[in-house]
Design an enzyme around this catalytic site. Structure first.
Site, PDB file in Angstrom:
ATOM      1  CG  PHE A   1      -1.956  -1.015   1.284  1.00  0.00           C
ATOM      2  CD1 PHE A   1      -3.223  -0.777   0.758  1.00  0.00           C
ATOM      3  CD2 PHE A   1      -1.699  -2.257   1.852  1.00  0.00           C
ATOM      4  CE1 PHE A   1      -4.214  -1.749   0.802  1.00  0.00           C
ATOM      5  CE2 PHE A   1      -2.675  -3.237   1.906  1.00  0.00           C
ATOM      6  CZ  PHE A   1      -3.937  -2.981   1.374  1.00  0.00           C
ATOM      7  CG  ASP A   2       1.064   5.794  -1.877  1.00  0.00           C
ATOM      8  OD1 ASP A   2       2.202   6.112  -1.510  1.00  0.00           O
ATOM      9  OD2 ASP A   2       0.157   6.616  -2.098  1.00  0.00           O
ATOM     10  CE  LYS A   3       2.595   8.641   5.087  1.00  0.00           C
ATOM     11  NZ  LYS A   3       1.591   9.717   5.307  1.00  0.00           N
ATOM     12  CB  THR A   4       0.457  10.321   0.965  1.00  0.00           C
ATOM     13  OG1 THR A   4       1.473  10.371   1.969  1.00  0.00           O
ATOM     14  CG2 THR A   4      -0.280  11.644   0.918  1.00  0.00           C
TER      15      THR A   4
ATOM     16  CB  VAL B   1      -3.500  -0.686  -2.886  1.00  0.00           C
ATOM     17  CG1 VAL B   1      -4.763   0.165  -2.888  1.00  0.00           C
ATOM     18  CG2 VAL B   1      -3.853  -2.170  -2.907  1.00  0.00           C
TER      19      VAL B   1
END
Length: 648
Positions: free
Chosen positions: A339-342, A533
């Site tokens: 997962f990307d964070k922002t 994602v």
């Protein structure tokens, strides 16, 4: 511009003509089925009750001619022009053979029942296509447009960009656009699958096919009818249906060699017992004909594509666009989700989380900070101002000055105040409380110092807001035994704090876009199947490298729709567990269909030799009945709702 209108109208006219032709063809087929059923029934009465053999045989021939015309034409066409032995050709041989050995009633029954099976299969396929076409019908064909101060009804294809359309309560929104007047809630479920209505006010975007609930809206059109989000969704789903999964490709290859093998086996059954053992030719020819019918791979051929189409359609109706059945299969194999964070795990929007008072009240500290930051465009400044706007009035600021990369300063009631980073106060030699600041930063928060020329009077901490759906989604993925990894460009401390708060197993921090690609490659080497994602823009390289790339919030981004293999139309991470469950259920149904086809047809084939299966039974149960069962089993997927499978 007028040429585009004409093209749109012509396309609509062609679609209408095709629809009328299809309806006419269906009516014709229903009439032929009814007529054939009557003739076959009368023939059976003549044959077995009245024992009128010749009239019965004539009726059987007429029944076969009516039901079998299109079957024979397709079978011969396939053989002569495409050099391919089709299922229609097998049925034609079986029926002709039945008449040849004096079983006219079975020959007519074979043709009739297969014609009914073809009709039902065609109907099911058409229903699957219409389920996508019905998405397009969500948008009304006519829009109310304001022209020369009046409201006029205009076909949506004739509405230009920048024209103003009017949507009253209860009406469907005909085109994508921006609200310029009014406030209302809009049901976006047809596009995003979200159940709760979304409030729309001036400046917000609305989409064709969504429903205006209770307010009056005026909307400036931003996209023509063939460029709307809805039309793009329909196009993507149609393309997805044409893409084949590995299982579908295998079934296609299998069928290619299967049919000639069945014909060869039937020839052996018809000839070897007679010429080698001297057994009755009629009896073994009849068994060979049954074997031909039983072995028709209709149900096997449609077992996978019907299930995949139903799964993709179900996902589209629940706000998840899957760009091909290959990805439906691949999702079920995923071992790791990165997962990307922002903008993915978080909303990408800062909010004030803490205010630390060092001599003044928290309200006073916030008002001073917000009054100075109101003149800045920095995201942190906006978060502080937004917090205060809800609770207090800003103070007047004089002699405002921005200090590049460090903060801002200005006078309030004649006193000079500074708002900025630790570095700013260190350079000004103003005392600050190091311990409290480090404590907040270790929690992944960004700390803003507020002070005057003598001392720091308070601290304001801001943090990217974690999505409401993030924590339950991570918990659900852990429950399913799937590894989760967060990859972010943030610093180590922030990444660690966020990972701990959301319960994610592993994180990688301080990454550039190219570093994210390397991480995906490392995970792929270790685990084989990895999903990424992200938001579909700066994460595009990583999305492309992953086994499956999933873009968040694609309803607002054309780039997301184009980049990812799967697009979540809204910012809802609970669609990830739904997607996994849908993939699992789709493949379960595919396996059920394939297994049922092989077992039932295999059993019937074995029962042919002791004479326990008749020709008409082979068609009614082993072909028509099985095909219908496969279709109905697959269509169960279209009934699945995301809320049935989402994390609670």
């Amino acid at each position: 511009m007028r040429e585009n209108h004409t093209e749109t109208e012509e396309c609509c006219d062609i679609c209408n003509v095709e629809s009328v032709e299809e309806d006419g063809e269906k009516s014709k087929e229903i009439i032929l089925i009814g007529l054939s059923a009557v003739l076959l029934s009368i023939g059976l009465i003549f044959e077995f009750i009245l024992e009128w053999r010749i009239p019965a045989e004539i009726l059987f021939i007429i029944t076969a001619a009516i039901s079998g015309y299109s079957i024979a034409r397709e079978g011969l066409s396939s053989l002569l022009f495409r050099k391919k032995l089709s299922i229609n050709f097998l049925i034609m041989i079986a029926a002709a053979g039945s008449f040849f050995i004096g079983h006219g009633e079975e020959g007519a029954a074979v043709i009739f029942l297969f014609y009914v099976a073809e009709f039902l299969e065609s109907y099911a396929g058409e229903r699957a296509r219409k389920s996508i076409a019905s998405l397009m019908e969500l948008a009304p064909e006519v829009a109310t447009v304001k022209r020369d101060g009046e409201e006029v009804k205009v076909p949506v294809g004739e509405v230009d960009v920048n024209e103003v359309i009017v949507i009253r309560p209860g009406e469907k929104i005909p085109l994508d656009g921006e609200v310029i007047r009014g406030v209302s809630t809009v049901n976006q479920a047809p596009i995003t699958g979200e159940s709760a209505p979304v409030t729309k006010e001036i400046g917000d975007v609305v989409y064709a096919g969504t429903i205006n609930n209770e307010g009056f809206l005026e909307v400036r059109v931003t996209k023509r009818s063939d460029e709307t989000m809805l039309s793009k969704i329909v196009k993507l789903v149609e393309e997805a249906q044409r893409m084949k999964s590995p299982t579908e490709k295998f079934i296609d290859r299998f069928s290619k060699y299967y049919t000639p093998s069945v014909i060869f086996l039937a020839l052996c059954v018809a000839t070897v017992p007679t010429f080698v053992f001297g057994w009755p030719f009629d009896e073994w020819l009849y068994k060979a004909l049954i074997l031909l019918v039983v072995s028709c791979p209709c149900a096997l051929a449609i077992s996978t594509p019907v299930a995949m189409v139903s799964g993709i359609t179900s996902a589209a109706r629940n706000g998840v666009l899957i760009k091909g059945s290959a990805y439906v299969e691949e999702v079920n194999k995923i071992k790791v989700f990165a997962f990307d964070k922002t903008g993915t795990l978080t909303e990408g929007r800062l909010e004030v989380t803490d205010v630390v008072s060092l001599g003044r009240s928290e309200e006073e500290i916030l008002r001073i900070a917000a009054s100075l930051e109101a003149m800045s465009e920095h995201p942190i400044a906006k978060a502080i101002v937004e917090k205060v706007y809800k609770e207090a009035v800003l103070k007047d600021v004089n002699d405002f000055r921005s200090i590049a990369g460090k903060g801002v300063m200005g006078k309030i009631n004649g006193e000079t105040y500074y708002v900025g980073s630790r570095r700013l106060f260190k350079e000004l030699s103003i005392d600050y409380l190091e311990e409290e600041a480090w404590k907040l930063e270790n929690e992944g928060k960004t700390v803003i110092f507020v002070g005057n020329e003598k001392e720091v009077i308070g601290l304001v901490a801001v943090m990217d807001k974690i999505r409401d759906s993030t924590v339950p989604t991570m918990a659900e993925l852990r429950r399913k035994g799937i590894k989760t990894v967060m990859i972010t460009g943030d610093n180590e401390r922030t990444a660690k704090a966020i990972a701990e708060r959301i319960g994610i197993a592993e994180y990688r921090a301080e990454l550039l876009p190219e570093d994210k690609v390397n991480i995906i490659e490392e995970l792929s080497e270790e685990y084989g199947h990895v999903a990424m994602v992200g938001d579909g823009v700066n994460d595009a390289p990583a999305l492309a490298r992953a086994s499956v790339g999933i873009a968040m919030g694609a309803i607002g981004s054309d780039v997301s729709l184009e980049t990812a293999d799967i697009a979540l139309m809204q910012d809802d991470l609970t669609k990830i567990p739904y997607l996994i469950e849908l993939s699992k259920k789709t493949l379960e149904i595919v396996k059920e269909n394939v297994l049922a086809s092989i077992l039932i047809k295999g059993s019937f084939a074995v029962l042919v030799f002791p004479g326990l299966v008749t020709l008409w039974l082979a068609v009614a149960v082993g072909d028509m009945g099985l095909s219908l069962a496969v279709i109905l089993n697959s269509m169960r997927l279209s009934l699945i709702k995301s809320k049935d499978l989402q994390t609670h």
